[in-house]
Design a protein around this motif. Structure first.
Motif, PDB file in Angstrom:
ATOM      1  N   ALA A 100       0.829  -1.219   0.111  1.00  0.00           N
ATOM      2  CA  ALA A 100      -0.180   0.006  -0.012  1.00  0.00           C
ATOM      3  C   ALA A 100       1.010   1.095  -0.030  1.00  0.00           C
ATOM      4  N   ALA A 101       1.927   1.304   0.662  1.00  0.00           N
ATOM      5  CA  ALA A 101       2.764   2.480   0.882  1.00  0.00           C
ATOM      6  C   ALA A 101       3.428   2.668  -0.532  1.00  0.00           C
ATOM      7  N   GLN A 102       3.704   1.388  -1.302  1.00  0.00           N
ATOM      8  CA  GLN A 102       4.491   1.654  -2.562  1.00  0.00           C
ATOM      9  C   GLN A 102       3.530   2.131  -3.469  1.00  0.00           C
ATOM     10  N   ALA A 103       2.280   1.763  -3.551  1.00  0.00           N
ATOM     11  CA  ALA A 103       1.090   2.048  -4.383  1.00  0.00           C
ATOM     12  C   ALA A 103       0.990   3.501  -4.236  1.00  0.00           C
ATOM     13  N   ASN A 140      -5.294  -6.749  -5.437  1.00  0.00           N
ATOM     14  CA  ASN A 140      -4.293  -7.061  -6.444  1.00  0.00           C
ATOM     15  C   ASN A 140      -4.068  -5.678  -7.262  1.00  0.00           C
ATOM     16  N   THR A 141      -5.104  -4.754  -7.274  1.00  0.00           N
ATOM     17  CA  THR A 141      -4.851  -3.663  -8.050  1.00  0.00           C
ATOM     18  C   THR A 141      -3.900  -2.762  -7.106  1.00  0.00           C
ATOM     19  N   ILE A 142      -3.859  -2.862  -6.069  1.00  0.00           N
ATOM     20  CA  ILE A 142      -2.932  -2.212  -5.062  1.00  0.00           C
ATOM     21  C   ILE A 142      -1.479  -2.878  -5.592  1.00  0.00           C
ATOM     22  N   ALA A 143      -1.661  -4.128  -5.372  1.00  0.00           N
ATOM     23  CA  ALA A 143      -0.243  -4.780  -5.687  1.00  0.00           C
ATOM     24  C   ALA A 143       0.243  -4.148  -7.143  1.00  0.00           C
TER      25      ALA A 143
END
Length: 222
Positions: A100-103, A140-143
């Motif tokens: 989530a942070a990377q997203a 999955n979209t977050i990833a």
């Protein structure tokens, strides 16, 4: 050096030479190895066990002996059997807040639009199975929004184990009532807002709080 150590050293040298010259990392059958090394079948098996314990080789029943550490597949039944529910929930708490942070750092307008659309569909979904598929799609979209292929691969491996170990419990808790779904959707809204704002700290915290809430809903305090 005793005889067994000498045999281990010769097999180790044989493996290193083969690994550097061959595309196929599978060792020859035991009779050929015995002939190449000049040792008995019993001695060879003792040596193979030593090198397997060192991680230099691994053995797959019915397929042979391979050079290198054991290759683990996400759908390996023996791996799934060794993973406890707590292992899986702990792994989610380690990996997904970081995703989530990377997203939040890397998400494009298209990624954020996809998250918003997914959440909007979740909030109006009636059948449980439809809502669950949308929930999987959102995570999955977050990833995917990290735009990091290795992180996405790690998430995919974990998601495979979630299907094996958690699906039945999720259905038992979320299918009969809509309240847990509504609470989850509210947590998703907070998470998506943080990603849209490109705030990695808030996104990480929102995901961690969400996963802890899901854990309590599924299994209580543990």
């Amino acid at each position: 050096m005793n005889l067994i150590d000498d045999d281990v050293s010769r097999l180790r040298a044989y493996i290193e030479t083969r690994a550097s010259n061959e595309d196929d990392l599978r060792l020859p059958p035991e009779p050929r190895l015995c002939e190449a090394l000049g040792i008995s079948r019993g001695r060879l098996r003792t040596v193979l066990k030593r090198l397997e314990s060192e991680g230099l080789i691994w053995r797959h029943v019915g397929k042979g002996t391979f050079i290198g550490p054991r290759q683990i597949r996400a759908d390996d039944a023996s791996l799934s059997a060794a993973i406890s529910i707590d292992d899986l929930l702990d792994a989610r708490l380690v990996l997904e807040p970081q995703l989530a942070a990377q997203a939040a750092i890397h998400a494009t307008p298209a990624d954020i639009a996809a998250l918003e659309q997914c959440l909007a569909e979740m909030q109006t979904a009636k059948p449980f199975i439809h809502w669950k598929r949308l929930d999987e799609r959102l995570h999955n979209t977050i990833a995917e929004a990290t735009h990091n292929a290795l992180l996405l691969m790690l998430y995919g491996t974990m998601r495979t184990q979630m299907r094996v170990n958690l699906d039945s419990r999720i259905e038992a808790v979320y299918s009969p009532m809509t309240e847990p779904r509504q609470d989850t959707d509210d947590e998703h809204r907070k998470l998506i807002d943080a990603i849209r704002a490109h705030n990695p700290d808030h996104a990480e915290q929102a995901m961690r709080e969400h996963l802890r809430s899901v854990r309590v809903r599924l299994f209580g305090q543990r």
